[in-house]
Write a protein that holds these residues in place. Sequence first.
Motif, mmCIF file in Angstrom:
data_model
loop_
_atom_site.group_PDB
_atom_site.id
_atom_site.type_symbol
_atom_site.label_atom_id
_atom_site.label_comp_id
_atom_site.label_asym_id
_atom_site.label_seq_id
_atom_site.Cartn_x
_atom_site.Cartn_y
_atom_site.Cartn_z
ATOM 1 N N ARG A 89 0.853 -1.187 0.000
ATOM 2 C CA ARG A 89 0.000 0.000 0.000
ATOM 3 C C ARG A 89 0.885 1.230 0.000
ATOM 4 O O ARG A 89 2.120 1.116 0.142
ATOM 5 C CB ARG A 89 -0.882 -0.008 1.244
ATOM 6 C CG ARG A 89 -0.089 0.216 2.513
ATOM 7 C CD ARG A 89 -0.917 0.099 3.770
ATOM 8 N NE ARG A 89 -0.150 0.602 4.912
ATOM 9 C CZ ARG A 89 -0.227 1.833 5.374
ATOM 10 N NH1 ARG A 89 -1.060 2.707 4.818
ATOM 11 N NH2 ARG A 89 0.504 2.234 6.395
ATOM 12 N N SER A 166 -3.000 2.870 19.877
ATOM 13 C CA SER A 166 -2.658 1.968 18.775
ATOM 14 C C SER A 166 -2.565 0.545 19.305
ATOM 15 O O SER A 166 -2.763 0.300 20.501
ATOM 16 C CB SER A 166 -1.332 2.392 18.145
ATOM 17 O OG SER A 166 -0.385 2.631 19.149
ATOM 18 N N TYR A 312 -4.512 -4.819 7.568
ATOM 19 C CA TYR A 312 -3.995 -3.505 7.181
ATOM 20 C C TYR A 312 -2.487 -3.559 7.011
ATOM 21 O O TYR A 312 -1.874 -4.568 7.345
ATOM 22 C CB TYR A 312 -4.382 -2.420 8.183
ATOM 23 C CG TYR A 312 -3.772 -2.536 9.558
ATOM 24 C CD1 TYR A 312 -2.674 -1.761 9.925
ATOM 25 C CD2 TYR A 312 -4.285 -3.427 10.511
ATOM 26 C CE1 TYR A 312 -2.116 -1.867 11.192
ATOM 27 C CE2 TYR A 312 -3.757 -3.525 11.767
ATOM 28 C CZ TYR A 312 -2.660 -2.746 12.106
ATOM 29 O OH TYR A 312 -2.119 -2.848 13.362
HETATM 30 N N1 LIG Z 1 -9.885 10.227 4.400
HETATM 31 C C1 LIG Z 1 -8.878 10.076 3.589
HETATM 32 O O1 LIG Z 1 -8.742 10.827 2.639
HETATM 33 C C2 LIG Z 1 -7.865 9.011 3.844
HETATM 34 C C3 LIG Z 1 -8.064 8.045 4.790
HETATM 35 N N2 LIG Z 1 -7.093 7.117 5.045
HETATM 36 C C4 LIG Z 1 -7.335 6.111 6.081
HETATM 37 O O2 LIG Z 1 -6.342 6.240 7.095
HETATM 38 C C5 LIG Z 1 -6.013 4.935 7.548
HETATM 39 C C6 LIG Z 1 -4.700 4.933 8.293
HETATM 40 O O3 LIG Z 1 -3.631 5.038 7.394
HETATM 41 P P1 LIG Z 1 -2.100 4.828 7.864
HETATM 42 O O4 LIG Z 1 -1.760 5.722 8.987
HETATM 43 O O5 LIG Z 1 -1.275 4.899 6.642
HETATM 44 O O6 LIG Z 1 -2.178 3.327 8.426
HETATM 45 P P2 LIG Z 1 -1.126 2.555 9.340
HETATM 46 O O7 LIG Z 1 -1.321 1.110 9.073
HETATM 47 O O8 LIG Z 1 0.224 3.130 9.175
HETATM 48 O O9 LIG Z 1 -1.600 2.872 10.838
HETATM 49 C C7 LIG Z 1 -2.668 2.222 11.445
HETATM 50 C C8 LIG Z 1 -2.622 2.448 12.956
HETATM 51 O O10 LIG Z 1 -3.825 1.911 13.519
HETATM 52 C C9 LIG Z 1 -3.485 1.075 14.605
HETATM 53 N N3 LIG Z 1 -4.461 -0.019 14.736
HETATM 54 C C10 LIG Z 1 -4.903 -0.870 13.788
HETATM 55 N N4 LIG Z 1 -5.789 -1.744 14.303
HETATM 56 C C11 LIG Z 1 -5.890 -1.433 15.611
HETATM 57 C C12 LIG Z 1 -6.635 -1.973 16.675
HETATM 58 N N5 LIG Z 1 -7.466 -3.009 16.499
HETATM 59 N N6 LIG Z 1 -6.498 -1.429 17.891
HETATM 60 C C13 LIG Z 1 -5.655 -0.387 18.098
HETATM 61 N N7 LIG Z 1 -4.927 0.190 17.114
HETATM 62 C C14 LIG Z 1 -5.047 -0.338 15.891
HETATM 63 C C15 LIG Z 1 -2.107 0.521 14.280
HETATM 64 O O11 LIG Z 1 -1.477 0.091 15.479
HETATM 65 C C16 LIG Z 1 -1.460 1.749 13.643
HETATM 66 O O12 LIG Z 1 -0.952 2.587 14.653
HETATM 67 C C17 LIG Z 1 -6.063 4.098 6.277
HETATM 68 O O13 LIG Z 1 -6.260 2.725 6.568
HETATM 69 C C18 LIG Z 1 -7.232 4.689 5.523
HETATM 70 O O14 LIG Z 1 -8.419 3.996 5.829
HETATM 71 C C19 LIG Z 1 -5.896 7.129 4.393
HETATM 72 C C20 LIG Z 1 -5.654 8.075 3.448
HETATM 73 C C21 LIG Z 1 -6.611 9.075 3.075
#
Ligand SMILES: NC(=O)C1=CN([C@@H]2O[C@H](COP(=O)(O)OP(=O)(O)OC[C@H]3O[C@@H](n4cnc5c(N)ncnc54)[C@H](O)[C@@H]3O)[C@@H](O)[C@H]2O)C=CC1
Length: 312
Positions: A89, A166, A312
Amino acid sequence: MDIIFYHPTFDTHYWLKALSAALPGARVREWKRGDNQPADYALVWHPPVEMLQGRELKAVFALGAGVDSILNKLKAHPDMLADSIPLFRLEDTGMGEQMQEYAVSQVLHWFRRFDDYQALKQQARWEPLADYQREDFTVGILGAGVLGSKVAEALAPWGFPLRCWSRTRKAYPGVESFAGTDELSSFLQGTRVLINLLPNTGETVGIINSTLLNQLADNSYVMNLARGVHLVEADLLKALESGKLKGAMLDVYSKEPLPAESPLWAHPRVAMTPHVAAVTRPAEAVSYIAHTITQLEKGEPVTGRVDRQRGY
Ligand SMILES: NC(=O)C1=CN([C@@H]2O[C@H](COP(=O)(O)OP(=O)(O)OC[C@H]3O[C@@H](n4cnc5c(N)ncnc54)[C@H](O)[C@@H]3O)[C@@H](O)[C@H]2O)C=CC1
Ligand SMILES: O=C(O)C(=O)CO
């Protein structure tokens, strides 16, 4: 090396040209229905099942940060992509900066009570209000990965107490880190501004519901920048009516485009943008993908691989 590209709305011509320039020697083509010719890599967003099914690819790249749509499609069509084919990704590629702009501007908007002044203006009322204090304005970030950490970094110089939640504990300077389900309640208590940057997984769907919202500080605010399915919209409206929540800033919705009949449209304390918080920036994304492919070809380590089991 052969690369196939599919995106329903991007400027395909730009991408083919930019990818060819970044990966000299690669043959890059737009995938069209009926194309069963071999390929080494596929770059996709909302791909038709037949594009990937049965292919022996070296890797697939999602053209965004979230891979929920691809993984959900895979659940319905498990043979779309063999388990052995890695899925990557986009990590940041300019989205971090966009999330920083969005989150910082909105936190300051609430902190300086521009929402209240806008409401007073509509009643032609000249009424200086009491300032909010930074110590009462704890910002809590749900999801502290690539984008959550960038948002924390941008908020840090403004002096608000910062915390993040997180799966595993983080050591970001000036940010109190909470980890795992056991620490979610402690994270929520005292949080005045909640910013959601979690990925959409089985564990995070519907996480922002009445139970969660009722644990926030009184008169708090919610910013949903991740996915619409994280937020139970009916519970958000209830929390706004009860006074628990003072306002919400939403970028993503349970259904997109948001249907005309949604009560969110007309709510005076809900601000909205149409899923634009952070978009894929083509030049940065091309250079990131080209770099990753080059590393993969050399057998060098890379980042950005999706853990399909974790979601993810
Ligand atoms: N609105 C928009 O325009 C956009 C939205 N996004 C959304 O933002 C999301 C996050 O992106 P990134 O930061 O790159 O992802 P990432 O994978 O780098 O970070 C995800 C974070 O969530 C935490 N996490 C995941 N499952 C968890 C759980 N069950 N309990 C506690 N913490 C949990 C992880 O520990 C990590 O810190 C994407 O998956 C996407 O859905 C991304 C880009 C644009
Ligand atoms: O990259 C993503 O996941 C997005 O939501 C882009 O808007």
